[in-house]
Scaffold this motif. Structure first.
Motif, PDB file in Angstrom:
ATOM      1  N   LYS A  47      42.316  44.565  42.849  1.00 14.02           N
ATOM      2  CA  LYS A  47      42.038  43.283  42.205  1.00 14.02           C
ATOM      3  C   LYS A  47      43.127  42.251  42.509  1.00 14.02           C
ATOM      4  O   LYS A  47      42.841  41.079  42.772  1.00 14.02           O
ATOM      5  CB  LYS A  47      41.898  43.485  40.693  1.00 14.02           C
ATOM      6  CG  LYS A  47      40.560  44.082  40.271  1.00 14.02           C
ATOM      7  CD  LYS A  47      40.464  44.160  38.776  1.00 14.02           C
ATOM      8  CE  LYS A  47      39.056  44.530  38.336  1.00 14.02           C
ATOM      9  NZ  LYS A  47      38.071  43.470  38.632  1.00 14.02           N
ATOM     10  N   ILE A  48      44.390  42.704  42.473  1.00 14.96           N
ATOM     11  CA  ILE A  48      45.505  41.785  42.758  1.00 14.96           C
ATOM     12  C   ILE A  48      45.463  41.333  44.213  1.00 14.96           C
ATOM     13  O   ILE A  48      45.645  40.146  44.516  1.00 14.96           O
ATOM     14  CB  ILE A  48      46.845  42.459  42.425  1.00 14.96           C
ATOM     15  CG1 ILE A  48      46.956  42.694  40.915  1.00 14.96           C
ATOM     16  CG2 ILE A  48      48.019  41.613  42.912  1.00 14.96           C
ATOM     17  CD1 ILE A  48      48.118  43.574  40.513  1.00 14.96           C
ATOM     18  N   GLY A  53      42.826  41.192  46.068  1.00 11.64           N
ATOM     19  CA  GLY A  53      41.685  40.292  46.188  1.00 11.64           C
ATOM     20  C   GLY A  53      42.033  38.885  45.725  1.00 11.64           C
ATOM     21  O   GLY A  53      41.657  37.894  46.360  1.00 11.64           O
ATOM     22  N   ARG A  54      42.773  38.785  44.623  1.00  7.39           N
ATOM     23  CA  ARG A  54      43.177  37.462  44.137  1.00  7.39           C
ATOM     24  C   ARG A  54      44.144  36.797  45.120  1.00  7.39           C
ATOM     25  O   ARG A  54      44.039  35.588  45.389  1.00  7.39           O
ATOM     26  CB  ARG A  54      43.823  37.604  42.755  1.00  7.39           C
ATOM     27  CG  ARG A  54      44.342  36.307  42.149  1.00  7.39           C
ATOM     28  CD  ARG A  54      43.230  35.293  42.046  1.00  7.39           C
ATOM     29  NE  ARG A  54      42.188  35.725  41.137  1.00  7.39           N
ATOM     30  CZ  ARG A  54      42.035  35.248  39.917  1.00  7.39           C
ATOM     31  NH1 ARG A  54      42.847  34.296  39.487  1.00  7.39           N
ATOM     32  NH2 ARG A  54      41.068  35.666  39.149  1.00  7.39           N
ATOM     33  N   ASN A  63      42.136  35.643  48.163  1.00  6.87           N
ATOM     34  CA  ASN A  63      40.991  34.792  47.866  1.00  6.87           C
ATOM     35  C   ASN A  63      39.659  35.491  48.139  1.00  6.87           C
ATOM     36  O   ASN A  63      38.788  34.963  48.827  1.00  6.87           O
ATOM     37  CB  ASN A  63      41.075  33.479  48.651  1.00  6.87           C
ATOM     38  CG  ASN A  63      40.146  32.413  48.078  1.00  6.87           C
ATOM     39  OD1 ASN A  63      39.826  32.452  46.896  1.00  6.87           O
ATOM     40  ND2 ASN A  63      39.723  31.484  48.923  1.00  6.87           N
ATOM     41  N   ARG A  64      39.523  36.698  47.602  1.00  7.38           N
ATOM     42  CA  ARG A  64      38.277  37.445  47.724  1.00  7.38           C
ATOM     43  C   ARG A  64      38.099  38.272  46.458  1.00  7.38           C
ATOM     44  O   ARG A  64      38.982  38.328  45.606  1.00  7.38           O
ATOM     45  CB  ARG A  64      38.302  38.368  48.960  1.00  7.38           C
ATOM     46  CG  ARG A  64      39.453  39.360  48.971  1.00  7.38           C
ATOM     47  CD  ARG A  64      39.419  40.244  50.190  1.00  7.38           C
ATOM     48  NE  ARG A  64      40.585  41.108  50.267  1.00  7.38           N
ATOM     49  CZ  ARG A  64      40.732  42.246  49.583  1.00  7.38           C
ATOM     50  NH1 ARG A  64      39.770  42.647  48.759  1.00  7.38           N
ATOM     51  NH2 ARG A  64      41.811  42.970  49.720  1.00  7.38           N
ATOM     52  N   TYR A  65      36.954  38.923  46.344  1.00  7.67           N
ATOM     53  CA  TYR A  65      36.670  39.710  45.151  1.00  7.67           C
ATOM     54  C   TYR A  65      37.304  41.097  45.244  1.00  7.67           C
ATOM     55  O   TYR A  65      37.354  41.706  46.314  1.00  7.67           O
ATOM     56  CB  TYR A  65      35.164  39.881  44.955  1.00  7.67           C
ATOM     57  CG  TYR A  65      34.456  38.615  44.533  1.00  7.67           C
ATOM     58  CD1 TYR A  65      34.676  38.078  43.278  1.00  7.67           C
ATOM     59  CD2 TYR A  65      33.581  37.973  45.388  1.00  7.67           C
ATOM     60  CE1 TYR A  65      34.036  36.912  42.879  1.00  7.67           C
ATOM     61  CE2 TYR A  65      32.927  36.814  45.016  1.00  7.67           C
ATOM     62  CZ  TYR A  65      33.167  36.285  43.750  1.00  7.67           C
ATOM     63  OH  TYR A  65      32.535  35.141  43.371  1.00  7.67           O
ATOM     64  N   ASN A 108      34.253  44.998  41.143  1.00 11.22           N
ATOM     65  CA  ASN A 108      33.674  44.360  39.948  1.00 11.22           C
ATOM     66  C   ASN A 108      32.260  44.855  39.654  1.00 11.22           C
ATOM     67  O   ASN A 108      31.521  44.210  38.933  1.00 11.22           O
ATOM     68  CB  ASN A 108      33.679  42.835  40.108  1.00 11.22           C
ATOM     69  CG  ASN A 108      32.835  42.364  41.282  1.00 11.22           C
ATOM     70  OD1 ASN A 108      32.304  43.175  42.037  1.00 11.22           O
ATOM     71  ND2 ASN A 108      32.740  41.051  41.444  1.00 11.22           N
TER      72      ASN A 108
END
Length: 396
Positions: free
Chosen positions: A58-59, A61-62, A65-67, A70
């Motif tokens: 998740k980190i 991805g952030r 700039n992507r998912y 989820n």
């Protein structure tokens, strides 16, 4: 509920569990006590492993700039459960000509060494699972068997890619174990003990109530912490030092011929090793379970330890999402030509700091020793190449 009660709540819980054995032989009590400690360490770090396996994605991805995950459960929080089930039901493929026993034992040995290393770290006040006088020596003695497990994985797979990946992994791990151990020596010298509990105790106290007496606040301690952290990245095979698993060159390195739960065990051992190295860094340089200022001592000690551990783990993830993979020759040059001389310099700098009375004069002299050697190495190892101007003969 008082802060002192919360701080020792797990110790009291253990005493309550042992209370029915009050009249039992001492040997039995020690065995049960050890089993409780082992169960606690495994439980905590298995949960932490599951949490960081989804948080890292998740980190990243952030950052990119992507998912992140989820789909499985609310906010993707059940992704570790899905990954575990997938690994359990996947087929365990073993090459026909592999050494079956060695192939089977390699991931077990790698995970066992990481778990053993976690047993000597103080996680809070009176919360060292196995407090031994030579805890630092035990940590590195156990950790050195990692190279054996990696070699077993490469050799037992009977695959040239696996063997090449194992050799590269062993070469870089041996190279960086030297600065890893040498950056620990200044702390051991200053404290005069190999006990992790004694090292944490030596970092207690505050100046003016706000400046903690952590070793990272000294010039030699700050430099040693940086070198230790970089060496820990290499030992954990983390980006940018994950060349043993270079997908474009040698697939997954020593893990190429592993699948299913054996591969998951390698994955888990890598993270457990990262937890152990980060926990030792907190113990040696960041004051262990001590709070950053005296006014916050009412907060349970284990909270501070795991907060510092979480911060270091976040930096591991941050580095992975930021830096590209380095070449293997760059990694080896950096270890032998820069890390090793700087690690020896820190031993001298710590001695200067100590014999100058550990005051302002010692702080400045220690900083001067480190700065002189650092700038000398920077000049000697200047690798900027003078390339000729590039010309395009056939360009319009």
């Amino acid at each position: 509920m008082s802060g002192a009660f919360l701080d020792q709540i797990f110790i009291r819980a253990k005493e309550w569990l042992l209370s029915p054995l009050a009249d039992a032989p001492d040997g039995l009590i020690q065995i049960v006590s050890s089993l409780i400690n082992i169960s606690a360490v495994l439980g905590v770090f298995l949960i932490l492993f599951a949490a960081i396996s989804v948080l890292e994605r998740k980190i990243l991805g952030r950052m990119q700039n992507r998912y992140g995950p989820n789909r499985v459960g609310p906010f993707g929080l059940f992704q570790p459960v899905a990954d575990g089930i997938k690994m359990l039901i996947k087929e365990d493929v073993v090459p026909a000509r592999a050494d079956k026993i060695v192939h089977f034992l390699a991931p077990i040995l790698l995970a066992a060494t990481a778990i053993l290393a976690l047993g000597v770290i103080p996680y809070g006040r009176n919360m060292t699972p196995f407090a031994i006088d030579g805890g630092i020596l035990f940590f590195f003695a156990v950790g050195s068997t990692t190279e054996l497990a990696v070699f077993m994985a490469g050799w037992g797979s009977n695959n040239k890619f696996s063997m090449l990946g194992a050799m590269r992994a062993i070469a870089q791990m041996v190279s960086y174990e030297l600065p890893l151990i040498l950056t620990t020596l200044p702390v051991v010298m200053i404290v005069g003990s190999l006990s992790p509990d004694a090292i944490v105790a030596a970092q207690g106290g505050y100046s003016l109530g706000i400046l903690p007496h952590w070793f990272v606040t000294t010039p030699w301690g700050a430099a040693a912490f940086v070198l230790f952290f970089v060496s820990g990245l290499v030992e954990s095979n983390r980006t940018p030092f994950d060349v043993p698993e270079g997908e474009s060159e040698i697939v997954a390195g020593h893990m190429t011929e592993y699948s299913g739960f054996k591969y998951a065990t390698f994955f888990m051992a890598e993270y457990f090793g990262m937890f152990a190295i980060s926990g030792l860094a907190v113990t040696l340089f960041l004051g262990g379970w001590h709070s950053p200022i005296a006014a916050l001592n009412f907060i349970p000690s284990y909270f501070w330890f795991f907060l510092k551990l979480s911060a270091l783990l976040f930096v591991y993830i941050w580095v992975r999402g930021t830096l590209p993979r380095t070449r293997v020759d760059q990694i080896m040059n950096f270890a032998w030509k820069f890390m090793l001389p700087m690690a020896f310099t820190l031993i001298v700098a710590a001695a200067v700091w100590h014999y100058q009375g550990r005051g302002l004069a010692g702080w400045l002299w220690s900083l001067a020793v480190i700065a002189i050697v650092y700038f000398a190495l920077s000049r000697l190892l200047d690798t900027k190449k003078k390339f000729a101007p590039r010309t395009y003969r056939f360009a319009e």
